[in-house]
Design a protein around this motif. Sequence first.
Motif, PDB file in Angstrom:
ATOM      1  N   ILE A   1       7.776   0.586   4.582  1.00 10.16           N
ATOM      2  CA  ILE A   1       7.647   1.507   3.443  1.00 10.16           C
ATOM      3  C   ILE A   1       7.524   0.673   2.168  1.00 10.16           C
ATOM      4  O   ILE A   1       8.424  -0.099   1.823  1.00 10.16           O
ATOM      5  N   LEU A   2       6.388   0.829   1.486  1.00  4.46           N
ATOM      6  CA  LEU A   2       6.146   0.069   0.250  1.00  4.46           C
ATOM      7  C   LEU A   2       6.569   0.937  -0.931  1.00  4.46           C
ATOM      8  O   LEU A   2       5.946   1.951  -1.208  1.00  4.46           O
TER       9      LEU A   2
ATOM     10  N   CYS B   1      -2.264   2.290  -2.792  1.00  4.59           N
ATOM     11  CA  CYS B   1      -1.826   0.888  -2.903  1.00  4.59           C
ATOM     12  C   CYS B   1      -2.430   0.024  -1.806  1.00  4.59           C
ATOM     13  O   CYS B   1      -2.015  -1.108  -1.609  1.00  4.59           O
ATOM     14  N   ILE B   2      -3.430   0.568  -1.088  1.00  2.71           N
ATOM     15  CA  ILE B   2      -4.101  -0.196  -0.047  1.00  2.71           C
ATOM     16  C   ILE B   2      -5.599  -0.208  -0.382  1.00  2.71           C
ATOM     17  O   ILE B   2      -6.159   0.841  -0.754  1.00  2.71           O
ATOM     18  N   ALA B   3      -6.224  -1.374  -0.256  1.00  2.00           N
ATOM     19  CA  ALA B   3      -7.617  -1.525  -0.711  1.00  2.00           C
ATOM     20  C   ALA B   3      -8.547  -0.508  -0.058  1.00  2.00           C
ATOM     21  O   ALA B   3      -9.507  -0.041  -0.675  1.00  2.00           O
ATOM     22  N   THR B   4      -8.253  -0.142   1.194  1.00  2.00           N
ATOM     23  CA  THR B   4      -9.171   0.722   1.938  1.00  2.00           C
ATOM     24  C   THR B   4      -8.823   2.209   1.823  1.00  2.00           C
ATOM     25  O   THR B   4      -9.422   3.030   2.507  1.00  2.00           O
ATOM     26  N   SER B   5      -7.868   2.557   0.974  1.00  2.00           N
ATOM     27  CA  SER B   5      -7.497   3.971   0.825  1.00  2.00           C
ATOM     28  C   SER B   5      -8.518   4.713  -0.028  1.00  2.00           C
ATOM     29  O   SER B   5      -8.971   4.201  -1.046  1.00  2.00           O
ATOM     30  N   ARG B   6      -8.864   5.916   0.415  1.00  2.00           N
ATOM     31  CA  ARG B   6      -9.665   6.812  -0.424  1.00  2.00           C
ATOM     32  C   ARG B   6      -9.168   8.234  -0.202  1.00  2.00           C
ATOM     33  O   ARG B   6      -8.698   8.562   0.907  1.00  2.00           O
ATOM     34  N   PRO B   7      -9.229   9.086  -1.234  1.00  2.00           N
ATOM     35  CA  PRO B   7      -8.616  10.417  -1.119  1.00  2.00           C
ATOM     36  C   PRO B   7      -9.190  11.249   0.017  1.00  2.00           C
ATOM     37  O   PRO B   7     -10.408  11.245   0.245  1.00  2.00           O
ATOM     38  N   THR B   8      -8.314  11.930   0.754  1.00  2.00           N
ATOM     39  CA  THR B   8      -8.757  12.853   1.799  1.00  2.00           C
ATOM     40  C   THR B   8      -8.101  14.225   1.570  1.00  2.00           C
ATOM     41  O   THR B   8      -7.278  14.376   0.666  1.00  2.00           O
TER      42      THR B   8
ATOM     43  N   LEU C   1      -1.396  -3.490  -2.953  1.00  2.00           N
ATOM     44  CA  LEU C   1      -0.489  -4.401  -2.259  1.00  2.00           C
ATOM     45  C   LEU C   1      -1.070  -4.921  -0.945  1.00  2.00           C
ATOM     46  O   LEU C   1      -0.577  -5.905  -0.401  1.00  2.00           O
ATOM     47  N   ILE C   2      -2.098  -4.241  -0.414  1.00  2.00           N
ATOM     48  CA  ILE C   2      -2.699  -4.690   0.844  1.00  2.00           C
ATOM     49  C   ILE C   2      -4.213  -4.762   0.663  1.00  2.00           C
ATOM     50  O   ILE C   2      -4.849  -3.781   0.256  1.00  2.00           O
ATOM     51  N   GLU C   3      -4.776  -5.936   0.949  1.00  2.00           N
ATOM     52  CA  GLU C   3      -6.223  -6.137   0.807  1.00  2.00           C
ATOM     53  C   GLU C   3      -6.936  -5.815   2.124  1.00  2.00           C
ATOM     54  O   GLU C   3      -6.326  -5.827   3.190  1.00  2.00           O
ATOM     55  N   ARG C   4      -8.229  -5.585   2.036  1.00  2.00           N
ATOM     56  CA  ARG C   4      -9.025  -5.207   3.212  1.00  2.00           C
ATOM     57  C   ARG C   4      -8.868  -6.215   4.365  1.00  2.00           C
ATOM     58  O   ARG C   4      -8.649  -5.835   5.512  1.00  2.00           O
TER      59      ARG C   4
ATOM     60  N   ARG D   1       4.321 -10.865  -1.862  1.00  2.00           N
ATOM     61  CA  ARG D   1       3.171 -11.041  -0.963  1.00  2.00           C
ATOM     62  C   ARG D   1       3.573 -11.524   0.429  1.00  2.00           C
ATOM     63  O   ARG D   1       3.028 -11.084   1.421  1.00  2.00           O
ATOM     64  N   HIS D   2       4.512 -12.472   0.464  1.00  2.00           N
ATOM     65  CA  HIS D   2       4.892 -13.044   1.757  1.00  2.00           C
ATOM     66  C   HIS D   2       5.586 -12.023   2.645  1.00  2.00           C
ATOM     67  O   HIS D   2       5.274 -11.893   3.826  1.00  2.00           O
ATOM     68  N   ILE D   3       6.533 -11.303   2.047  1.00  2.00           N
ATOM     69  CA  ILE D   3       7.262 -10.292   2.835  1.00  2.00           C
ATOM     70  C   ILE D   3       6.290  -9.225   3.335  1.00  2.00           C
ATOM     71  O   ILE D   3       6.344  -8.805   4.488  1.00  2.00           O
TER      72      ILE D   3
END
Length: 363
Positions: free
Chosen positions: A173-174, A274-281, A249-252, A222-224
């Motif tokens: 959980i971020l 907060c994730i690079a690949t997220s887009r609204p659904t 916080l998370i790249e592709r 980043r490491h955690i």
Amino acid sequence: MIIGVPKEVKLDEYRVAMLPVGVEELTRRGHKVLIEVGAGIGSGLPDTEYAAAGAELVLEATEIFARADMIVKVKEPQASEWPMIRKGQTVFTYFHFAADRELTEAMINSGAAAVAYETLADDQGRLPLLTPMSEVAGRMSVQEGAKYLERPQQGRGILLGGVPGVAPANILILGGGIVGANAAKIAAGFNANVAILDINMDRLRYLSDVMPPNVDVLFSDRHIIREQLRLADLVIGAVLIPGAKAPRLIEREQLKEMKQGSVIIDVAIDQGGCIATSRPTTHSEPTYIVDDVLHYCVTNMPGAVGRTSTFALCNVTLPWVIEIAQRGIEDAAHSLRPIARAVNMFAGEVTNRPVAETFAIPY
Ligand code: NAD
């Protein structure tokens, strides 16, 4: 005062802005409540319950807008409602003006008082009319995660709690605010292995005190995140920097390090995710897959559990509805600072600085 509650007209919106008990509280104080026929149906509240509580049931929204001194709603007024809002009227609802110039202009032109749930802030800066929806979304995120981890839903085929002899799921959980803490509590109840990350040390200390032993409370860096991501079956995005886009916080490329069939529920999608690949659904098409990771990014999660959300919302809005009904909006705004902060527009003027700055409108 005459208080009007129209049926919500936004697609996929099942909430209603007042419970029968709210009608009773207002009528016993001498106010009149108009409820549009069928307004509560999406939340399992039949017209008969409103009538029994003392409401006058009205067939058409036009009549409600024409007669009411104050309109109480859930979602921002839709284009079909704009022409009905009039000068001198108070509209108490979620507006989220910064996201919508047309709505902003329509409300300025109406001359009504726009009183926004999302900017009603107490003296500690908390937003009590937003909190319940974060509680709903946080708890629901685990429920949705559990569902999409099932194989027929294209997930890894994992049971959150495992069984004797088989390990439970790992949940990352971020963000450990309202959404994150509620998600962690429910995930822990499922017996999953939970890691909750935040950057606010006070918040981490608090979470560390209240969370059960199957929740690891960790500082977010980043490491955690990289380490936890490799282990995770389910990732829940729940970060917020107030007033800003969600931090990424998370790249592709990191998705490739995740397990095949793992699930991301990005609750923070309403702030960009907060994730690079997220887009609204949407609820009708809630998920999609990128690099074998299933994404769920529904922007109005509470809408799916309309009944719970209606009760959670009305519990916190009713005391303020009563204050405005008893005092009128001008006196309420002068006497009560949370209400003053909630007034975004009054008589054609913008009275909220961020809204004015967003659209370069004089303030
Ligand atoms: P909150 O302010 O209570 O919590 C956010 C937390 O994120 C804070 O504790 C903050 O310290 C933490 N944070 C900030 N940067 C971080 C980082 N880099 N790493 C880890 N943690 C970090 O907010 P909330 O009420 O929990 O809301 C979270 C998000 O969920 C918001 O974007 C909100 O709009 C959204 N939300 C979405 C829905 C939906 O239907 N999709 C519903 C409700 C809320």
